[in-house]
Design a protein around this motif. Structure first.
Motif, PDB file in Angstrom:
ATOM      1  N   ILE A  73       0.846  -1.206   0.000  1.00  0.00           N
ATOM      2  CA  ILE A  73       0.000   0.000   0.000  1.00  0.00           C
ATOM      3  C   ILE A  73       0.876   1.249   0.000  1.00  0.00           C
ATOM      4  N   ALA A  74       1.921   1.249   0.833  1.00  0.00           N
ATOM      5  CA  ALA A  74       2.834   2.400   0.906  1.00  0.00           C
ATOM      6  C   ALA A  74       3.545   2.611  -0.432  1.00  0.00           C
ATOM      7  N   GLN A  75       3.974   1.530  -1.073  1.00  0.00           N
ATOM      8  CA  GLN A  75       4.634   1.648  -2.376  1.00  0.00           C
ATOM      9  C   GLN A  75       3.675   2.222  -3.410  1.00  0.00           C
ATOM     10  N   ASP A  76       2.421   1.770  -3.373  1.00  0.00           N
ATOM     11  CA  ASP A  76       1.422   2.320  -4.302  1.00  0.00           C
ATOM     12  C   ASP A  76       1.222   3.810  -4.045  1.00  0.00           C
ATOM     13  N   GLY A  77       1.230   4.218  -2.768  1.00  0.00           N
ATOM     14  CA  GLY A  77       1.092   5.637  -2.434  1.00  0.00           C
ATOM     15  C   GLY A  77       2.240   6.450  -2.993  1.00  0.00           C
ATOM     16  N   ASN A  78       3.452   5.903  -2.917  1.00  0.00           N
ATOM     17  CA  ASN A  78       4.615   6.597  -3.488  1.00  0.00           C
ATOM     18  C   ASN A  78       4.477   6.741  -5.002  1.00  0.00           C
ATOM     19  N   LYS A  79       3.980   5.712  -5.666  1.00  0.00           N
ATOM     20  CA  LYS A  79       3.775   5.783  -7.117  1.00  0.00           C
ATOM     21  C   LYS A  79       2.742   6.851  -7.470  1.00  0.00           C
ATOM     22  N   LEU A  80       1.659   6.902  -6.699  1.00  0.00           N
ATOM     23  CA  LEU A  80       0.635   7.926  -6.944  1.00  0.00           C
ATOM     24  C   LEU A  80       1.211   9.322  -6.748  1.00  0.00           C
ATOM     25  N   HIS A  81       2.016   9.497  -5.717  1.00  0.00           N
ATOM     26  CA  HIS A  81       2.636  10.795  -5.448  1.00  0.00           C
ATOM     27  C   HIS A  81       3.543  11.208  -6.612  1.00  0.00           C
ATOM     28  N   THR A 103      -7.537  14.623 -14.128  1.00  0.00           N
ATOM     29  CA  THR A 103      -6.610  13.542 -13.804  1.00  0.00           C
ATOM     30  C   THR A 103      -5.987  13.755 -12.427  1.00  0.00           C
ATOM     31  N   VAL A 104      -5.579  14.971 -12.153  1.00  0.00           N
ATOM     32  CA  VAL A 104      -4.981  15.287 -10.844  1.00  0.00           C
ATOM     33  C   VAL A 104      -6.010  15.075  -9.729  1.00  0.00           C
ATOM     34  N   THR A 105      -7.244  15.480  -9.956  1.00  0.00           N
ATOM     35  CA  THR A 105      -8.312  15.278  -8.969  1.00  0.00           C
ATOM     36  C   THR A 105      -8.509  13.788  -8.703  1.00  0.00           C
ATOM     37  N   SER A 106      -8.493  12.992  -9.745  1.00  0.00           N
ATOM     38  CA  SER A 106      -8.643  11.545  -9.598  1.00  0.00           C
ATOM     39  C   SER A 106      -7.470  10.937  -8.830  1.00  0.00           C
ATOM     40  N   ILE A 107      -6.276  11.365  -9.144  1.00  0.00           N
ATOM     41  CA  ILE A 107      -5.089  10.856  -8.439  1.00  0.00           C
ATOM     42  C   ILE A 107      -5.119  11.283  -6.976  1.00  0.00           C
ATOM     43  N   ASP A 108      -5.549  12.507  -6.702  1.00  0.00           N
ATOM     44  CA  ASP A 108      -5.657  12.966  -5.316  1.00  0.00           C
ATOM     45  C   ASP A 108      -6.647  12.103  -4.529  1.00  0.00           C
ATOM     46  N   ALA A 109      -7.755  11.735  -5.152  1.00  0.00           N
ATOM     47  CA  ALA A 109      -8.728  10.862  -4.489  1.00  0.00           C
ATOM     48  C   ALA A 109      -8.118   9.483  -4.232  1.00  0.00           C
ATOM     49  N   LEU A 112      -5.745   9.764  -1.265  1.00  0.00           N
ATOM     50  CA  LEU A 112      -6.476   9.811  -0.005  1.00  0.00           C
ATOM     51  C   LEU A 112      -6.929   8.403   0.395  1.00  0.00           C
ATOM     52  N   HIS A 113      -7.475   7.674  -0.559  1.00  0.00           N
ATOM     53  CA  HIS A 113      -7.907   6.299  -0.299  1.00  0.00           C
ATOM     54  C   HIS A 113      -6.706   5.449   0.132  1.00  0.00           C
ATOM     55  N   ASN A 114      -5.589   5.638  -0.527  1.00  0.00           N
ATOM     56  CA  ASN A 114      -4.370   4.898  -0.211  1.00  0.00           C
ATOM     57  C   ASN A 114      -3.936   5.196   1.230  1.00  0.00           C
ATOM     58  N   GLN A 115      -3.970   6.460   1.607  1.00  0.00           N
ATOM     59  CA  GLN A 115      -3.574   6.844   2.967  1.00  0.00           C
ATOM     60  C   GLN A 115      -4.509   6.228   4.010  1.00  0.00           C
ATOM     61  N   GLN A 116      -5.805   6.180   3.698  1.00  0.00           N
ATOM     62  CA  GLN A 116      -6.767   5.586   4.615  1.00  0.00           C
ATOM     63  C   GLN A 116      -6.540   4.079   4.746  1.00  0.00           C
ATOM     64  N   MET A 117      -6.262   3.420   3.633  1.00  0.00           N
ATOM     65  CA  MET A 117      -6.003   1.974   3.674  1.00  0.00           C
ATOM     66  C   MET A 117      -4.711   1.687   4.442  1.00  0.00           C
ATOM     67  N   LEU A 118      -3.690   2.509   4.263  1.00  0.00           N
ATOM     68  CA  LEU A 118      -2.435   2.315   4.986  1.00  0.00           C
ATOM     69  C   LEU A 118      -2.655   2.509   6.490  1.00  0.00           C
ATOM     70  N   ALA A 119      -3.417   3.523   6.849  1.00  0.00           N
ATOM     71  CA  ALA A 119      -3.710   3.757   8.270  1.00  0.00           C
ATOM     72  C   ALA A 119      -4.480   2.577   8.866  1.00  0.00           C
ATOM     73  N   ALA A 120      -5.432   2.032   8.114  1.00  0.00           N
ATOM     74  CA  ALA A 120      -6.194   0.876   8.598  1.00  0.00           C
ATOM     75  C   ALA A 120      -5.290  -0.339   8.762  1.00  0.00           C
TER      76      ALA A 120
END
Length: 150
Positions: A73-81, A103-109, A112-120
């Motif tokens: 999940i963290a690696q996916d977050g880095n790729k999105l960033h 596209t930027v709005t979609s990536i930002d969403a 956010l989802h990635n950060q929530q999944m990582l926190a969970a």
């Protein structure tokens, strides 16, 4: 003596964790579709709000697998960033700019989802590590009591 689980083998605790993850993903997907937020609260799973483990080895395997999921999940977050940083309109017209903004709005969403999944995932890891510490202490106490009485 309880039979130990091998990686990939299922057991009650892994089924409970899988159910928790599926429930969180489903809740977040539905909330996302209606423009709402979903905050999954895990009661620990299992009957009576707790997990049941057959051995510390099973619990160690589950913790290791969940850490691997969290790393992914963290690696996916880095790729999105990194992806969001390189988005640029392909041309200097309004449609290209609008598409880039979408596209930027979609990536930002997605971020956010990635950060929530990582926190969970990190919260579940912390719960399981605390449970492991408690179970190990009980097991050590029982072993000492057995040896002292025998």
């Amino acid at each position: 003596m309880a039979e130990e689980l091998r990686p990939g083998q299922t057991g009650p605790a892994q089924e409970q964790i899988g159910s928790e993850v599926a429930e969180a993903q489903f809740g977040q997907a539905i909330a996302g579709m209606i423009g709402s937020e979903y905050n999954h609260q895990s009661g620990g799973g299992g009957a009576g709000g707790h997990y049941e483990f057959t051995s510390l080895a099973e619990l160690d395997t589950i913790i290791t697998e969940l850490k691997s999921v969290a790393d992914g999940i963290a690696q996916d977050g880095n790729k999105l960033h990194r992806t969001a940083e390189v988005i640029a309109p392909p041309a200097a017209d309004i449609m290209s700019s609008l598409q880039t903004e979408a596209t930027v709005t979609s990536i930002d969403a997605a971020r956010l989802h990635n950060q929530q999944m990582l926190a969970a995932a990190e919260a579940e890891i912390a719960k399981l590590q605390a449970a492991r510490t408690a179970y190990a202490q009980v097991e050590d106490d029982n072993t000492q009591s057995f040896h002292a009485g025998g």
